[in-house]
Motif scaffolding. Structure first.
Motif, PDB file in Angstrom:
ATOM      1  N   ASP A 133       1.306  -6.937  -2.035  1.00  0.00           N
ATOM      2  CA  ASP A 133       2.048  -7.654  -3.083  1.00  0.00           C
ATOM      3  C   ASP A 133       2.081  -6.833  -4.374  1.00  0.00           C
ATOM      4  O   ASP A 133       3.108  -6.767  -5.054  1.00  0.00           O
ATOM      5  CB  ASP A 133       1.421  -9.023  -3.358  1.00  0.00           C
ATOM      6  N   ASN A 134       0.953  -6.197  -4.687  1.00  0.00           N
ATOM      7  CA  ASN A 134       0.900  -5.299  -5.846  1.00  0.00           C
ATOM      8  C   ASN A 134       1.884  -4.145  -5.702  1.00  0.00           C
ATOM      9  O   ASN A 134       2.589  -3.788  -6.635  1.00  0.00           O
ATOM     10  CB  ASN A 134      -0.517  -4.729  -5.996  1.00  0.00           C
ATOM     11  N   LEU A 135       1.902  -3.583  -4.496  1.00  0.00           N
ATOM     12  CA  LEU A 135       2.807  -2.460  -4.225  1.00  0.00           C
ATOM     13  C   LEU A 135       4.260  -2.849  -4.403  1.00  0.00           C
ATOM     14  O   LEU A 135       5.049  -2.106  -4.963  1.00  0.00           O
ATOM     15  CB  LEU A 135       2.700  -2.042  -2.760  1.00  0.00           C
ATOM     16  N   PHE A 136       4.582  -4.041  -3.890  1.00  0.00           N
ATOM     17  CA  PHE A 136       5.975  -4.491  -3.959  1.00  0.00           C
ATOM     18  C   PHE A 136       6.397  -4.623  -5.424  1.00  0.00           C
ATOM     19  O   PHE A 136       7.554  -4.416  -5.769  1.00  0.00           O
ATOM     20  CB  PHE A 136       6.162  -5.828  -3.230  1.00  0.00           C
ATOM     21  N   GLN A 137       5.443  -4.991  -6.285  1.00  0.00           N
ATOM     22  CA  GLN A 137       5.771  -5.144  -7.693  1.00  0.00           C
ATOM     23  C   GLN A 137       5.973  -3.801  -8.391  1.00  0.00           C
ATOM     24  O   GLN A 137       6.833  -3.659  -9.248  1.00  0.00           O
ATOM     25  CB  GLN A 137       4.636  -5.883  -8.431  1.00  0.00           C
ATOM     26  N   VAL A 138       5.141  -2.843  -8.019  1.00  0.00           N
ATOM     27  CA  VAL A 138       5.070  -1.633  -8.828  1.00  0.00           C
ATOM     28  C   VAL A 138       5.967  -0.495  -8.327  1.00  0.00           C
ATOM     29  O   VAL A 138       6.273   0.426  -9.070  1.00  0.00           O
ATOM     30  CB  VAL A 138       3.584  -1.173  -8.938  1.00  0.00           C
ATOM     31  N   SER A 139       6.424  -0.588  -7.078  1.00  0.00           N
ATOM     32  CA  SER A 139       7.121   0.561  -6.477  1.00  0.00           C
ATOM     33  C   SER A 139       8.577   0.640  -6.905  1.00  0.00           C
ATOM     34  O   SER A 139       9.302  -0.356  -6.851  1.00  0.00           O
ATOM     35  CB  SER A 139       7.072   0.473  -4.951  1.00  0.00           C
ATOM     36  N   ASP A 140       8.999   1.815  -7.301  1.00  0.00           N
ATOM     37  CA  ASP A 140      10.428   2.036  -7.519  1.00  0.00           C
ATOM     38  C   ASP A 140      11.156   2.043  -6.185  1.00  0.00           C
ATOM     39  O   ASP A 140      12.277   1.581  -6.076  1.00  0.00           O
ATOM     40  CB  ASP A 140      10.654   3.368  -8.234  1.00  0.00           C
ATOM     41  N   MET A 141      10.485   2.601  -5.177  1.00  0.00           N
ATOM     42  CA  MET A 141      11.071   2.586  -3.837  1.00  0.00           C
ATOM     43  C   MET A 141       9.975   2.429  -2.800  1.00  0.00           C
ATOM     44  O   MET A 141       8.904   3.004  -2.943  1.00  0.00           O
ATOM     45  CB  MET A 141      11.843   3.881  -3.558  1.00  0.00           C
TER      46      MET A 141
END
Ligand SMILES: Nc1ncnc2c1ncn2[C@@H]1O[C@H](COP(=O)(O)OP(=O)(O)OP(=O)(O)O)[C@@H](O)[C@H]1O
Ligand SMILES: [Mg+2]
Length: 255
Positions: A133-141
């Motif tokens: 969930d953190n990744l989904f928030q922070v990733s540009d791609m």
């Protein structure tokens, strides 16, 4: 700094392999790059020549007790640094929970890198979790390797559905075909350019190749020991496609 995550709910699909080779491609194209190995298996650290301890600093780092920059290691390749993984990362979800279940913990952790690197590549463990969930928030791609198979298609659809249900931007998902064996009918069908199976699929696919398996013994990106191989040129093509998309996407977090 742009944030590029290699993610799939499914295990063993080529996330780590792609993360390492794309990190090398980006660095050798002149982009200062940091690869952060978020997986307790620490496979990408291994491929980049780092011998991880069993449990070292991940915990302190996640709790903010240690400046994250102090953990960064150089690799043998210019412009490519590594934030190694270790077994401590298996507590990541617990720690995110303790910090109040924040979905911006990763964002806070990566802020110190904004000045030094142009690209941050995250190699993620295979699951849905607080961390993802953190990744989904922070990733540009999110680059999502998919092995041609009906079950893989299902996992991909679960991910796009999750994005839709959570109101996350689906245009940030970029799937690509991985471990392609053109002797197999289904693999040939999926790589037919007129028959794109996955929405927003990157054109370049990664072949099943013995050079890629050799990364485990060579402990290096493919292009460094097998330049000119089909595998090396596939990763080069994949980087070109990812880079072009990253440049078109507005940056997410302004960090
Ligand atoms: N294109 C390929 N050709 C041949 N072997 C490959 C290819 N891609 C990956 N492999 C091999 O398959 C195995 C799994 O690959 P990799 O570790 O990259 O997957 P992963 O998705 O990161 O796995 P995990 O979910 O466990 O993190 C490794 O042994 C790797 O060497
Ligand atoms: Mg992996």
């Amino acid at each position: 700094v742009r944030v590029l995550s290699f993610y799939n709910l499914k295990g063993g699909v080529g996330k780590t392999t792609a993360a390492v080779n794309i990190a090398w491609e980006a660095a050798s194209a002149g982009t200062p790059t940091l690869l952060w190995d978020l997986d307790p298996q620490a496979a990408s650290s291994w491929y980049l020549g780092h011998d991880a301890g069993l449990e070292s600093s991940a915990k302190k780092l996640i709790r903010g007790r240690q400046p994250i920059g102090s953990e960064v290691c150089r690799t043998p390749w210019h412009g490519l640094d590594l934030l190694p993984g270790d077994m401590g990362y298996r507590h990541m979800d617990l720690l995110i929970d303790k910090s109040g279940g924040k979905t911006d913990l990763l964002q806070q952790l990566i802020r110190p890198f904004a000045e030094q690197y142009a690209l941050l590549i995250l190699d993620c463990p295979p699951n849905f979790s607080r961390l993802s969930d953190n990744l989904f928030q922070v990733s540009d791609m999110l680059a999502v390797p998919v092995i041609p198979s009906p079950l893989a298609l299902r996992a991909w659809e679960q991910l796009t559905t999750y994005f839709r249900d959570q109101g996350l931007p689906q245009k940030r998902l970029s799937p690509f075909l991985s471990m392609v064996d053109r002797r197999r009918t289904l693999h040939r069908q999926w790589t037919d350019p007129d028959n794109k199976i996955l929405k927003r699929q990157l054109e370049q696919w990664i072949p099943y190749a013995s050079q890629i398996e050799q990364m485990g013994t060579r402990r290096a990106p493919v292009a460094t020991f097998a330049p000119g191989s089909a595998a090396a040129s596939a990763f080069h093509g994949l980087w070109t496609g990812i880079d072009a998309r990253l440049k078109r996407l507005p940056q997410r977090n302004g960090i």
